[in-house]
Enzyme design. Structure first.
Site, short mmCIF file in Angstrom:
data_model
loop_
_atom_site.label_atom_id
_atom_site.label_comp_id
_atom_site.label_asym_id
_atom_site.label_seq_id
_atom_site.Cartn_x
_atom_site.Cartn_y
_atom_site.Cartn_z
N LYS A 134 -7.38 6.64 5.56
CA LYS A 134 -8.26 5.53 5.21
C LYS A 134 -9.41 5.40 6.21
O LYS A 134 -10.57 5.28 5.83
CB LYS A 134 -7.45 4.22 5.19
CG LYS A 134 -8.26 3.04 4.72
CD LYS A 134 -7.77 1.75 5.30
CE LYS A 134 -8.33 1.56 6.68
NZ LYS A 134 -7.96 0.32 7.33
N ASP A 186 -7.70 0.42 1.41
CA ASP A 186 -6.99 -0.45 2.35
C ASP A 186 -6.13 -1.42 1.53
O ASP A 186 -6.01 -1.30 0.32
CB ASP A 186 -7.98 -1.18 3.27
CG ASP A 186 -8.75 -2.26 2.52
OD1 ASP A 186 -8.74 -2.26 1.27
OD2 ASP A 186 -9.37 -3.11 3.18
#
Ligand code: SF4
Length: 280
Positions: free
Chosen positions: A121, A139
């Site tokens: 991420k 996220d």
């Protein structure tokens, strides 16, 4: 409507609602962005923005931070979540940047993920925001919002959500979509109490549709006769059974028939829950 068409409508509505879809982290260089994104794991951008001005003044680049010990960095970031681990990760990453990448933040996703504290991420955010590459970082907000609205169908992991979104969003819109979904999740489709009453997506949202199908509250229940009331069995009870519904959500059920048509006797509201999606 296909999922791709639905996603296009969702993004159009969010573009109208969110005029500046960009990161709320404050940074002036690729190095500062990388540090801020590492600090933002399991922490709010607002909190990160409070600590980074002093941190960046003390360590304006990788070379300066590489000279610092983790416990020195810790003093600047003690109010963010997991400050010990993050201080160690920053010290290690700064040394790797100095020793292996000439003090620069690498552009390649694969190289970024070799740095301490940098997962998929974080690397996606850095390549998208710092270098303008096509990437969708998933996220906790993107994960929840994409599943709730139904841009992806019940995807269980951030990677599965990322792959699902890549299929339905044109590549050139990946970076913008990431910010639109994050900001929508942060300020409207909040984890505990989504603000559906002021959301522009109600007619497109699977979660909202499921909420509308919940039974209306019952009036006239007597909580003295039991904590719960089973409408199917027509009886009160205190000790519920549980049952997992077809969406994988654990529901309160009555102990006689296993029916999930159960109401809270104090409020009259259904005990049924709509599947939610939350990660860390
Ligand atoms: S309608 Fe509610 S659940 Fe659906 S996206 Fe909007 S805020 Fe989230």
């Amino acid at each position: 409507m296909t999922r791709t068409e639905k996603t296009a409508r969702v993004l159009d509505r969010l573009r109208e609602a969110i005029p500046a879809p960009e990161t709320e982290l404050q940074f002036r260089s690729e190095f500062e962005l990388l540090v801020a994104v590492i600090l933002s794991a399991q922490c709010t951008d607002k909190r990160v923005n409070l600590v980074t001005p002093a941190l960046f003044e003390a360590y304006p680049d990788a070379a300066a931070m590489a000279e610092a010990e983790a416990d020195e960095i810790f003093e600047y970031i003690r109010s963010v979540s997991y400050p010990n681990n993050k201080a160690k990760a920053l010290a290690k990453t700064a040394r790797m940047l100095r020793d292996e990448y000439g003090g620069e933040v690498p552009r390649e996703h694969k190289e970024l993920t070799t740095l301490a504290g940098v997962g998929r991420k974080t690397a996606n955010v850095v390549v998208a925001v710092a270098f303008g590459e096509a990437a969708i970082a998933v996220d906790t907000h993107v994960f929840r919002v994409a599943n709730r609205i139904g841009l992806v169908k019940d995807q269980p992991t951030p990677l599965a959500v990322e792959k699902g979104l890549r299929r339905v969003i044109p590549r050139e819109d990946w970076g913008e979509a990431h910010h639109l979904l994050i900001l929508h999740g942060r300020y409207t489709c909040e984890a505990r109490a989504p603000k559906c009453e002021r959301c522009p997506l109600t007619d497109l949202c699977d979660y909202y549709a499921a909420l509308q199908k919940l039974p209306d509250p019952l009036s006239g229940l007597d909580p003295k006769r039991g904590r719960y009331y089973s409408k199917t069995a027509g009886r009160y009870f205190d000790e519920p059974a549980t049952k997992t519904d077809r969406y994988g959500t654990e529901q309160i059920a009555d102990p006689w028939t296993g029916s999930m048509n159960v109401f809270d006797a104090r409020t009259g509201r259904t005990t049924r829950k709509v599947k939610d999606y939350r990660i860390g």
